[in-house]
Design an enzyme around this catalytic site. Sequence first.
Site, PDB file in Angstrom:
ATOM      1  N   HIS A 271     -19.696  75.708  14.246  1.00 12.08           N
ATOM      2  CA  HIS A 271     -20.231  74.810  15.194  1.00 12.08           C
ATOM      3  C   HIS A 271     -19.566  73.258  14.883  1.00 12.08           C
ATOM      4  O   HIS A 271     -19.638  72.881  13.980  1.00 12.08           O
ATOM      5  CB  HIS A 271     -21.895  74.564  15.289  1.00 12.08           C
ATOM      6  CG  HIS A 271     -22.467  75.561  15.571  1.00 12.08           C
ATOM      7  ND1 HIS A 271     -22.878  75.963  16.962  1.00 12.08           N
ATOM      8  CD2 HIS A 271     -23.032  76.706  14.831  1.00 12.08           C
ATOM      9  CE1 HIS A 271     -23.566  77.029  17.054  1.00 12.08           C
ATOM     10  NE2 HIS A 271     -23.686  77.422  15.720  1.00 12.08           N
TER      11      HIS A 271
ATOM     12  N   ARG B 210     -19.387  70.535  17.009  1.00 17.28           N
ATOM     13  CA  ARG B 210     -20.163  69.344  17.425  1.00 17.28           C
ATOM     14  C   ARG B 210     -19.691  68.587  18.327  1.00 17.28           C
ATOM     15  O   ARG B 210     -20.168  67.563  18.868  1.00 17.28           O
ATOM     16  CB  ARG B 210     -21.031  68.598  16.347  1.00 17.28           C
ATOM     17  CG  ARG B 210     -21.619  69.487  15.225  1.00 17.28           C
ATOM     18  CD  ARG B 210     -23.122  69.935  15.920  1.00 17.28           C
ATOM     19  NE  ARG B 210     -23.797  70.751  14.838  1.00 17.28           N
ATOM     20  CZ  ARG B 210     -24.619  71.716  15.266  1.00 17.28           C
ATOM     21  NH1 ARG B 210     -24.408  72.160  16.523  1.00 17.28           N
ATOM     22  NH2 ARG B 210     -25.371  72.222  14.435  1.00 17.28           N
TER      23      ARG B 210
ATOM     24  N   HIS C  17     -25.553  69.155  10.375  1.00 20.30           N
ATOM     25  CA  HIS C  17     -26.695  68.388  10.728  1.00 20.30           C
ATOM     26  C   HIS C  17     -26.574  67.075   9.972  1.00 20.30           C
ATOM     27  O   HIS C  17     -26.283  67.245   8.928  1.00 20.30           O
ATOM     28  CB  HIS C  17     -27.890  68.853  10.607  1.00 20.30           C
ATOM     29  CG  HIS C  17     -28.213  70.009  12.108  1.00 20.30           C
ATOM     30  ND1 HIS C  17     -28.222  69.498  13.203  1.00 20.30           N
ATOM     31  CD2 HIS C  17     -28.452  71.396  11.880  1.00 20.30           C
ATOM     32  CE1 HIS C  17     -28.469  70.576  13.905  1.00 20.30           C
ATOM     33  NE2 HIS C  17     -28.497  71.823  13.080  1.00 20.30           N
TER      34      HIS C  17
ATOM     35  N   ASP D 206     -21.335  80.554  10.445  1.00 18.77           N
ATOM     36  CA  ASP D 206     -22.275  79.787  11.206  1.00 18.77           C
ATOM     37  C   ASP D 206     -22.366  78.366  10.764  1.00 18.77           C
ATOM     38  O   ASP D 206     -23.655  77.929  10.767  1.00 18.77           O
ATOM     39  CB  ASP D 206     -23.645  80.577  11.332  1.00 18.77           C
ATOM     40  CG  ASP D 206     -24.476  80.018  12.407  1.00 18.77           C
ATOM     41  OD1 ASP D 206     -24.351  79.371  13.115  1.00 18.77           O
ATOM     42  OD2 ASP D 206     -25.838  80.581  12.607  1.00 18.77           O
TER      43      ASP D 206
ATOM     44  N   ASN E 242     -22.318  75.085  22.029  1.00 18.05           N
ATOM     45  CA  ASN E 242     -23.734  74.456  22.258  1.00 18.05           C
ATOM     46  C   ASN E 242     -23.148  72.958  21.883  1.00 18.05           C
ATOM     47  O   ASN E 242     -23.709  72.099  21.067  1.00 18.05           O
ATOM     48  CB  ASN E 242     -24.670  74.787  21.483  1.00 18.05           C
ATOM     49  CG  ASN E 242     -24.321  74.903  19.970  1.00 18.05           C
ATOM     50  OD1 ASN E 242     -23.140  74.981  19.449  1.00 18.05           O
ATOM     51  ND2 ASN E 242     -25.394  74.888  19.326  1.00 18.05           N
TER      52      ASN E 242
ATOM     53  N   HIS F  33     -17.516  82.208  13.875  1.00 16.06           N
ATOM     54  CA  HIS F  33     -18.804  81.416  14.377  1.00 16.06           C
ATOM     55  C   HIS F  33     -18.925  79.940  13.614  1.00 16.06           C
ATOM     56  O   HIS F  33     -19.604  80.279  12.678  1.00 16.06           O
ATOM     57  CB  HIS F  33     -19.896  82.441  14.048  1.00 16.06           C
ATOM     58  CG  HIS F  33     -21.023  82.082  14.767  1.00 16.06           C
ATOM     59  ND1 HIS F  33     -22.076  83.110  15.260  1.00 16.06           N
ATOM     60  CD2 HIS F  33     -21.715  80.786  15.023  1.00 16.06           C
ATOM     61  CE1 HIS F  33     -23.168  82.339  15.893  1.00 16.06           C
ATOM     62  NE2 HIS F  33     -23.006  81.158  15.326  1.00 16.06           N
TER      63      HIS F  33
ATOM     64  N   HIS G  23     -26.485  85.830  20.349  1.00 19.63           N
ATOM     65  CA  HIS G  23     -27.665  85.315  19.658  1.00 19.63           C
ATOM     66  C   HIS G  23     -29.126  86.015  19.983  1.00 19.63           C
ATOM     67  O   HIS G  23     -29.289  85.820  20.898  1.00 19.63           O
ATOM     68  CB  HIS G  23     -27.793  83.759  19.719  1.00 19.63           C
ATOM     69  CG  HIS G  23     -29.206  83.150  18.999  1.00 19.63           C
ATOM     70  ND1 HIS G  23     -28.808  82.114  18.027  1.00 19.63           N
ATOM     71  CD2 HIS G  23     -30.358  83.360  19.230  1.00 19.63           C
ATOM     72  CE1 HIS G  23     -30.128  81.771  17.628  1.00 19.63           C
ATOM     73  NE2 HIS G  23     -30.979  82.460  18.370  1.00 19.63           N
TER      74      HIS G  23
END
Lengths: 313, 434
Positions: free
Chosen positions: B66, B68, B313, B309, B98, B64, B183
Site C-alpha cells: 500500500h 497511500r 499508518h 502487505d 485502496n 502486495h 482479500h
Amino acid sequence: MNFLSQKDLLGMGQLSRETINLILDTAESFKEVSSRDIKKVPTLRGKSVINFFYEPSTRTRTSFEVAAKRLSADTVSLSVSTSSMVKGETLIDTAKNLQAMNPDIIVIRHSSTGAPHLIARHVRAGIVNAGDGINEHPSQALLDLFTIREKKGRIDGLKIAIIGDISHSRVARSDIIGFRKMGAEVTISGPPTMIPSRAETLGVTVTCDPRDAVRDKDVIIVLRIQLERQGKSLFPSLREYASYFGINNDVLAYAPKDAIIMHPGPINRGVELSSEVADGPRSMILDQVANGVAVRMAILYLLIGGLRVGNVD
Amino acid sequence: MATWIRNGRLADTITGVFEEKDLIIEGKRIEKIIPRGQFSEGGESLDIIEADGMLVLPGLIDMHVHLREPGEEYKETIQTGCLAAVAGGFTAVACMPNTIPPNDCRSVTEFILEQAMRAGLARVYPIAAITMGRKGTVMAEFGDLKAAGAVGLSDDGSPVADSGIMRCALEYSRYYDLKVISHCEDLRLSEGGVMHEGEISTRIGLPGIPSAAEEVMVHRDICLSELTGCPVHIAHVSSAGSVELIRRAKDKGLPVTAETTPHYLTLDHSSVIGYDTSAKVNPPLRTREDVEAVRKGLAEGVIDVIVTDHAPHSSLEKELEFDKAASGMIGLQSALPLVLSLVDEGCLSLSRAVQKMTIAPARVLGVEGGHLREGSPADVTIVDTDARYVFSRDMILSKSRNTPFLGREMKGIAHLTMIGGRVVWQRKASHPGS
C-alpha cells in the site's frame, strides 16, 4: 503500613493474592467510616482524584466519588458529554492535559479495551480502571470478593457460579481472575452465544443450563443482559432468555439453601433476575453497593499511599 | 559502460540452484552470465561491483503493498514507499488500489505510474479495483485499466461480498489476462473483531475475529474458480484452515494461487498482549498452530508467494485505543531478513524462499523479471546474508513506522539494489550491519 507497589490498578491479573487480601483488609477498616455520623476522615486531604467516564455509569462513578470524598480528597468528575472527546481530541491528548493539572489518581471508564493501559503509559498519575470495554472491572471484582468474604467468612474452596453474557462482561472476566486467584472454583453459564471462545482456558467449568450451574454453589452471580450487542442479537428475545436462562425461585430450588445471590447492577427485573430473587433474603445486591464504597476507599488510599512513600518505581 | 558483478553466488530461480557466476550488465539488460574467474577485462572501462560472499538475486518483487498515494501522502508517498522498497531489496512493487480516490479508473492508474516514474526507484505495478469505488457493486473498466498499465485487480481491504459480482469479475478479467487478487473476509462474521478469536482474545478481553471469517471466503473463491475455470489469487493467507482449503484446490488442479506475509510466518496472537497496536493487522495474527501450518504450506508449495502487505499508518491511526486503531504494518525493510531467518530455522530452503519473492510473483502477475537470464532486465538484488543488526526506527525509510519488529535482532540485508542496470540503493558504510 503496607501500600500497593504499583502505580495503577488496571486489572485483577496484576494483583497477587497477598495484595488482594491487603485491599480487602483495608476496606474492612474503612467500612466503619461509612456508618459514622460524620462520614469523613482526613486521610487524603490535599489529594485530587479525577473521575473520567467515557461511558455512562451511575453506580461506579458515584461510588468512586463518595469514596474519595469520605477520604477528604478533592474530586472532579467528567463524563463523555463534558469532555473534549466530542471535540475530536485523542485519548492520549486528553490524558496529558489532565496530567498537566497534576492529579494523584485518574479513575477511568472507557468503552475500549486497553484504554486505561494506554493512558497509564502516558501519565504520572495513578490510573484506576473502572471498566474497559469487555475486558476488566477490577474494583467490582474486589467488592464482590469483599462481599463474599463478609458473608461466607472465606473465599478459598468456595464454589461460585457466574451466569449471563460472559463474553461481553468485564465483571465476569475480573471476577473469574480474582475468584480463581483466591482459591474458589468457578462455573460460568449462559446461552452458548454468550460463552467466550476457549473459555475453559480461563480455568472455569462451563455449563449452559442454569439449573446445572447453581447446583452446589455457595455464591451465584447474575449478570445484566442486553438484547443487542453491536446490532447483533445473541438470543432470540428477552422473553425466551427469562424463561430458559433467567434466575428465579424455580432455578434456585436446585441451589443450596444458603447460597447467596449477587448482581453488579443495574438489574433488568424479570429478565436475568426475577423480582422475588432480587428482593429476597439471599440477595446481597445492596450490600455489594455499600461495600463498593469501602473497597474503593481502600483502593484510592493504598494507591496514593504507595505513590507517596515511593513504593512505586 | 558495462557493469561487472563478480564473485557472488548467483541464484537461478528457474532451476532453483545457486552458482558461482558473474553478471555482465550492458545498458538496461543482462549481457552475459559467465562462470567465476572466466571473465577477462577487455579494453573498455568497466564498473565493478564486488559481491564476494554475498547472494546475487533477481530483484525481489512484492506483489502486495500500500503506497497511500494519492490521498494519504502523510502516511506514505510513492517516492518514500519505493525508497523503502529498494532499501529492502525490492526492485518492483504492486500497489493496492485502496487510495483516495481509489484506483478504479484510467486516470488514477496513470497518475500512479507518473509518480513512480518521477521517483525513479522501484518499478511500480498498479493493481486496480475490481469494483467502482471498491464498493462491491459495479465492475470497474478492466479494459481501460489494463490499457493504462494495471497488472491485476483487487478490492483489497473490502472484499467483494456479492458472489454474483465476484463470478462476473473472474470471468470478465480473464479476457484481459488480469489476475484477481482476493482479500478473503466475511465481513459479517468478522464484524466488531479486532484480533484473532481464541484463547488470548478471551483472556485479554478484546473482541475476536474467527479464522472462519477468512476461510468461508477462501472456500467461496475456490468454488467460483472451479465454476468458471478462471484463476484466482488468495491474498495474505493467515490460517491453517485456509492453507488446507488451498491445498485441496491445488490437488484438484484448480488455477488457484496464494500468498502470505512474513508476519503470518513469524508472529502469533500473543503479540497483541499489552494492547500493542503495531501488532493489529487484518487478517489478525493467529495461533502458533496457524503459524506452523502457514510455514508448512509455504514449504510445500501450497502458498506460492511471499508478500509484505506493507501498510503504512501514522501515529494518528496507531496511537489510539486498540479497537480504534487502524490495521496494518509496514514490511518492506523487514521482509528479507525475516524470510532469511525462516531459512536459517530450516522452514524452507533458500532457493525456495528466493523463488517466492522473485519468479513466483512475476508469474502470478504476468510481469517481467524474477529471474536472471542473458537478455533479461538487469534487476538485481545483492544480499549480505551475514549482516547482523537490530531493526531500529532510524533505519526505516518509509514515512510511517508502524511495525512490531522494532528492536528485533535481524540477520541479512540488501547490500545493493539495481533496477534496469542502474544502482538505486547501496548500503552505506555507516549503515547497520555493514
